[in-house]
Design a protein around this motif. Structure first.
Motif, PDB file in Angstrom:
ATOM      1  N   PRO A 113     -28.171 -14.671  20.433  1.00  0.00           N
ATOM      2  CA  PRO A 113     -28.328 -13.753  19.291  1.00  0.00           C
ATOM      3  C   PRO A 113     -27.315 -14.044  18.192  1.00  0.00           C
ATOM      4  O   PRO A 113     -26.344 -14.773  18.417  1.00  0.00           O
ATOM      5  N   ALA A 114     -27.542 -13.460  17.018  1.00  0.00           N
ATOM      6  CA  ALA A 114     -26.626 -13.647  15.900  1.00  0.00           C
ATOM      7  C   ALA A 114     -25.274 -13.014  16.216  1.00  0.00           C
ATOM      8  O   ALA A 114     -25.207 -11.952  16.842  1.00  0.00           O
ATOM      9  N   PRO A 115     -24.168 -13.644  15.822  1.00  0.00           N
ATOM     10  CA  PRO A 115     -22.857 -12.998  15.982  1.00  0.00           C
ATOM     11  C   PRO A 115     -22.828 -11.661  15.249  1.00  0.00           C
ATOM     12  O   PRO A 115     -23.499 -11.475  14.223  1.00  0.00           O
ATOM     13  N   VAL A 116     -22.026 -10.742  15.767  1.00  0.00           N
ATOM     14  CA  VAL A 116     -21.927  -9.403  15.196  1.00  0.00           C
ATOM     15  C   VAL A 116     -20.555  -9.234  14.559  1.00  0.00           C
ATOM     16  O   VAL A 116     -19.521  -9.464  15.206  1.00  0.00           O
ATOM     17  N   ALA A 117     -20.553  -8.843  13.282  1.00  0.00           N
ATOM     18  CA  ALA A 117     -19.317  -8.485  12.587  1.00  0.00           C
ATOM     19  C   ALA A 117     -19.053  -7.008  12.815  1.00  0.00           C
ATOM     20  O   ALA A 117     -19.935  -6.172  12.569  1.00  0.00           O
ATOM     21  N   THR A 118     -17.860  -6.666  13.275  1.00  0.00           N
ATOM     22  CA  THR A 118     -17.498  -5.285  13.544  1.00  0.00           C
ATOM     23  C   THR A 118     -16.330  -4.893  12.653  1.00  0.00           C
ATOM     24  O   THR A 118     -15.255  -5.510  12.716  1.00  0.00           O
ATOM     25  N   PHE A 119     -16.556  -3.866  11.815  1.00  0.00           N
ATOM     26  CA  PHE A 119     -15.526  -3.362  10.914  1.00  0.00           C
ATOM     27  C   PHE A 119     -14.987  -2.050  11.466  1.00  0.00           C
ATOM     28  O   PHE A 119     -15.755  -1.140  11.792  1.00  0.00           O
ATOM     29  N   ASP A 120     -13.657  -1.935  11.562  1.00  0.00           N
ATOM     30  CA  ASP A 120     -13.044  -0.716  12.087  1.00  0.00           C
ATOM     31  C   ASP A 120     -12.917   0.367  11.029  1.00  0.00           C
ATOM     32  O   ASP A 120     -12.902   1.562  11.366  1.00  0.00           O
ATOM     33  N   TYR A 121     -12.762  -0.027   9.769  1.00  0.00           N
ATOM     34  CA  TYR A 121     -12.587   0.949   8.691  1.00  0.00           C
ATOM     35  C   TYR A 121     -12.661   0.218   7.360  1.00  0.00           C
ATOM     36  O   TYR A 121     -12.564  -1.015   7.296  1.00  0.00           O
ATOM     37  N   LEU A 122     -12.787   0.977   6.288  1.00  0.00           N
ATOM     38  CA  LEU A 122     -12.518   0.514   4.928  1.00  0.00           C
ATOM     39  C   LEU A 122     -11.682   1.599   4.273  1.00  0.00           C
ATOM     40  O   LEU A 122     -12.105   2.756   4.183  1.00  0.00           O
ATOM     41  N   ARG A 123     -10.460   1.214   3.825  1.00  0.00           N
ATOM     42  CA  ARG A 123      -9.539   2.189   3.237  1.00  0.00           C
ATOM     43  C   ARG A 123      -9.105   1.732   1.852  1.00  0.00           C
ATOM     44  O   ARG A 123      -9.026   0.533   1.581  1.00  0.00           O
ATOM     45  N   PHE A 124      -8.794   2.714   1.026  1.00  0.00           N
ATOM     46  CA  PHE A 124      -8.251   2.459  -0.311  1.00  0.00           C
ATOM     47  C   PHE A 124      -6.894   3.155  -0.420  1.00  0.00           C
ATOM     48  O   PHE A 124      -6.775   4.348  -0.131  1.00  0.00           O
ATOM     49  N   TYR A 125      -5.882   2.386  -0.844  1.00  0.00           N
ATOM     50  CA  TYR A 125      -4.527   2.901  -0.982  1.00  0.00           C
ATOM     51  C   TYR A 125      -4.065   2.770  -2.435  1.00  0.00           C
ATOM     52  O   TYR A 125      -4.548   1.919  -3.188  1.00  0.00           O
ATOM     53  N   GLU A 126      -3.086   3.589  -2.777  1.00  0.00           N
ATOM     54  CA  GLU A 126      -2.341   3.305  -3.992  1.00  0.00           C
ATOM     55  C   GLU A 126      -1.666   1.944  -3.847  1.00  0.00           C
ATOM     56  O   GLU A 126      -1.309   1.531  -2.749  1.00  0.00           O
ATOM     57  N   SER A 127      -1.478   1.257  -4.944  1.00  0.00           N
ATOM     58  CA  SER A 127      -0.788  -0.025  -4.931  1.00  0.00           C
ATOM     59  C   SER A 127       0.585   0.133  -5.562  1.00  0.00           C
ATOM     60  O   SER A 127       0.709   0.575  -6.710  1.00  0.00           O
ATOM     61  N   LYS A 128       1.608  -0.226  -4.806  1.00  0.00           N
ATOM     62  CA  LYS A 128       2.988  -0.113  -5.292  1.00  0.00           C
ATOM     63  C   LYS A 128       3.502  -1.478  -5.728  1.00  0.00           C
ATOM     64  O   LYS A 128       3.086  -2.510  -5.216  1.00  0.00           O
TER      65      LYS A 128
ATOM     66  N   PRO B 157       0.821  -1.213   0.000  1.00  0.00           N
ATOM     67  CA  PRO B 157       0.000   0.000   0.000  1.00  0.00           C
ATOM     68  C   PRO B 157       0.852   1.259   0.000  1.00  0.00           C
ATOM     69  O   PRO B 157       1.879   1.326   0.679  1.00  0.00           O
ATOM     70  N   GLY B 158       0.405   2.237  -0.784  1.00  0.00           N
ATOM     71  CA  GLY B 158       1.066   3.532  -0.820  1.00  0.00           C
ATOM     72  C   GLY B 158       0.192   4.598  -0.190  1.00  0.00           C
ATOM     73  O   GLY B 158      -0.337   4.418   0.919  1.00  0.00           O
ATOM     74  N   LYS B 159       0.008   5.698  -0.886  1.00  0.00           N
ATOM     75  CA  LYS B 159      -0.759   6.829  -0.364  1.00  0.00           C
ATOM     76  C   LYS B 159      -2.223   6.458  -0.162  1.00  0.00           C
ATOM     77  O   LYS B 159      -2.818   5.755  -0.972  1.00  0.00           O
TER      78      LYS B 159
END
Length: 741
Positions: A726-741, A532-534
């Protein structure tokens, strides 16, 4: 057919007996191009291989038809001298010679070939036995005087069917034999239903004895293969579905142990026999034409280079028969590198589709392997037998008439030994001796000795290899050079110099299939992986709702954003097949032809219990019937990271196919990446990676989606699972997009 390229030409002067004027010119280099079974077959699945004493390499395959609309064979045989030109030899069995204890409609799968005790031994799967027909697989064994047969099956299974306690049978399939340093023979076998097991065999290899040991958990591995290297036993096996047509994600993984019975741990210390199952990647698809590479065998060429033989599927031609019929699985071969103690196909590059250097065969130093006495001074030519042809009898002192190369060199031969036998390289720089019950190695003033096992039979043909690679010297005596061993001596000698000189032998031995070669330059570094880059875009979930760029397909009001996280209870839904009712959350992707998407997921799936198929992760989506998803998923009692693919496999009625590839290890906190690029055809390629901890990443399989509009990318949390309340809970901290080097 291979292309032949002139690598070098060195003048070789005529030499008198016992002297040498120059090092022999290397023969023409040969390249091969996958699939190597193309000259004689469209499919050649579950391949196994051995070098016969006649110098040919013999490859065997499972009982599928070789070509479309062809007959089912009773396992197949073919041979080659250079891995470019092949000769098909027919089937292992006929209806008259197949095992009498097999049910009439049984198939014969997954041959494993060995040589010991003066004969060739083949293990194989029998899918149904006559004793209790109806899906009771067992392991059979047959013997032959030559690698081409005739094969004689024993009167019963070497490993009998194993009842599952519910009226069925576990998967007693896919055998692989290993002779270990303790002198015992072991057979590995098993599959997804029941796990992988190892059992000791009788000395003749024809019957299981003792209590088997489970070495890998069910629901993950099949197609095992075991080798010994540098003090470790390596168990390698294939994961996921071998035969899902254009969505096959079969891959090969490894663990290692100091004992042939395990436990086998991967490079991160995770066991192959636990719920959050471990396995270090050996071979997986890379985004080119080949998908589903697996069910493999290892072998070593004359230059000491290891190779992996396996089958794979051309994603553009996945079927041998109609869709959802027989999969088209040709045979492939690629270089196998050992990097930081682990086997990696082409240093992690995966299956090749362009011309590659072929496995090295033949010999330097003026030796003709099929008639070794012709290149030796003071060796007697013997007629040998119908299989091996002429051999060289050594009594006293013998030597090559021409010099072996200086530096790193490998000497290998099939030998029948007298009371003592010594190989000398480079005017005594390296001396390997078999004296009494010991293998003794001397190099650079250092000495080591290893005891041969009590059952070692020096009067039989065995494989002896002496190799210098830089400062490391090894001498190994084995059955047939297939990762097995009776003894291995190893020394590390800094600044060791081996000069060009004749190879000399002292003592008594009969020698066949002799090769002397410069050692292949080892590859010690993995190929580059996406980095990952910028930072380009994304959402840290820091607000009270979703940020800009998000869109829903089938919104789920239960998904909420709070405290810097997206929390999403798993939906009891799915996308596979006709279950196209799961909610999907997409984010706008960056412009350009190359980037990396990353998320961190928390999903506690527990361990050991059945939770089919709770999962969450990232998805690449064209339609509900054309997508790839990377998820942390419960599959029966295992917890896996699955990179699955669905597409329409039969356009006439819209029938879909689904398959997946495993990547890394499951954990409650899991980091995921999808690296995107467009290939030369404009197709969309997505390669997946996972991490436990967010620092060290395991890069795995790539899936290719069609050219045209860029698919959407986002998150999912669903399962079509055995319910939880209860149903298990999926917890997402973030979704990020980077340049690919």
């Amino acid at each position: 057919m291979p292309r032949r390229i002139l690598a070098a030409a060195l003048a070789v002067a005529a030499v008198a007996a016992g002297t040498t004027a120059a090092v022999a010119a290397p023969p023409l280099a040969v390249t091969t191009q996958n699939d190597i079974s193309k000259p004689f077959a469209d499919t050649y699945a579950d391949p196994a291989i051995i070098q016969g004493r006649d110098g040919y390499w013999y490859a065997y395959a499972t009982s599928d038809p070789l070509v479309a609309n062809g007959p089912f064979g009773l396992m197949h045989m073919a041979r080659t001298k250079d891995f470019g030109s092949w000769e098909y030899l027919g089937t292992v069995f006929s209806d008259a010679t197949k095992p009498a204890w097999a049910a009439p409609g049984s198939f014969f799968w997954a041959p494993d070939i060995r040589y010991f005790g003066g004969r060739y031994v083949m293990y194989f799967t029998v899918t149904d036995t006559a004793a209790n027909p109806g899906g009771d697989p067992a392991i059979g064994v047959a013997t032959a005087p030559t690698p081409a047969g005739p094969w004689t099956a024993t009167g019963g299974p070497v490993v009998t069917p194993k009842p599952d306690g519910n009226g069925g049978y576990f998967g007693t399939i896919d055998p692989a034999m290993l002779t270990a340093a303790d002198g015992k023979r072991y057979l590995y076998y098993g599959g997804f239903y029941g796990g992988l097991w190892v059992t000791e065999l009788t000395p003749d290899g024809l019957q299981a004895v003792g209590t088997p040991t489970q070495v890998a958990i069910g629901d993950r591995y099949e197609g095992s293969y075991a080798v010994y290297r540098d003090g470790w036993y390596y168990l390698t096996a294939s994961s996921s579905n071998c035969c899902a047509g254009p969505t096959t994600g079969y891959s090969v993984f490894a663990g290692r142990s100091k004992s042939p019975r395990g436990p086998f741990l991967d490079a991160d210390g995770a066991s192959m026999n636990e719920s959050r199952v471990g396995g270090t990647t050996v071979l997986t698809q890379n985004g080119n034409k080949w998908i589903g590479p697996g069910h493999h065998a290892f072998f070593t060429d004359a230059a000491g280079q290891d190779h992996i033989l396996y089958h794979a599927i051309d994603r553009a031609k996945p079927w041998l028969t109609d869709p959802f019929g027989i999969n088209r699985r040709p045979m492939l071969v690629d270089r196998l590198d050992w990097i930081d103690g682990w086997p990696r196909t082409r240093a992690g590059a995966g299956p090749s589709e362009t011309p590659q250097p072929a496995p090295v065969t033949g010999s330097a130093a003026g030796i003709t392997p099929a008639d070794p006495a012709s290149g030796l001074w003071n060796a007697t030519r013997r007629p040998g037998d119908a299989l091996g042809g002429p051999t060289a009898q050594i009594r006293g002192v013998a030597a090559t008439r021409q010099s072996a190369p200086a530096g790193s060199v490998r000497v290998s031969a099939d030998v029948r030994l007298g009371a003592s036998f010594t190989t000398v390289l480079g005017y005594g720089a390296v001396v390997a001796s078999i004296v009494g019950d010991k293998l003794v190695l001397v190099a650079g003033g250092r000495t080591t000795a290893v005891r041969l096992p009590a059952g070692f039979d020096r009067s039989r043909w065995n494989r002896l290899a002496v190799q210098v690679t830089g400062s490391t010297v090894t001498a190994r005596i084995s059955d047939a050079g297939l990762g097995d061993l009776y003894a291995e001596a190893r020394l590390v000698v800094p600044k060791l110099k081996v000069k060009a000189a004749p190879v000399r032998w002292l003592g008594q031995a009969e020698v066949d299939n002799l090769t002397i070669r410069p050692v292949a330059e080892p590859v010690r570094r993995m190929v580059a992986v996406p980095q990952p880059g910028k930072l380009l875009a994304g959402d840290e979930f820091n607000g009270s709702g979703l940020g800009a760029g998000w869109s829903w397909l089938r919104p789920d009001a239960a998904a909420t954003v709070a405290n810097g996280k997206l929390s999403w209870p798993l939906q009891d839904t799915d996308l596979v097949g006709g279950g196209n009712n799961a909610g999907l959350l997409f984010h706008r992707t960056p412009a350009g032809d190359r980037w990396i998407a990353e998320t961190k997921l928390h999903l506690d799936l527990g361990e050991g219990d059945i939770r089919n198929y709770q999962q969450a992760g990232m998805i690449v989506h064209r339609t509900d019937d054309d997508f790839a998803r990377l998820g942390n998923v419960a599959i029966w009692r295992t917890r896996q990271t699955e990179y699955g693919r669905e597409l329409v496999a039969r356009p006439s009625d819209g029938a879909t196919s689904y398959g997946g590839a495993a990547i890394g290890r499951s954990a409650p906190d899991l980091w995921m990446r999808l690296a995107f690029h467009r290939n030369a055809a404009g197709e969309h390629v997505y390669r997946a990676a996972t991490s436990v901890g967010g620092k060290n990443w395991t890069w795995g399989a790539a899936w290719v989606l069609p050219a045209g509009e860029t698919p959407r990318l986002g998150l999912y949390a669903h399962g079509d699972f055995t319910g939880a309340d209860p149903a298990p809970v999926a917890t997402f901290d973030y979704l990020r997009f980077y340049e690919s080097k």
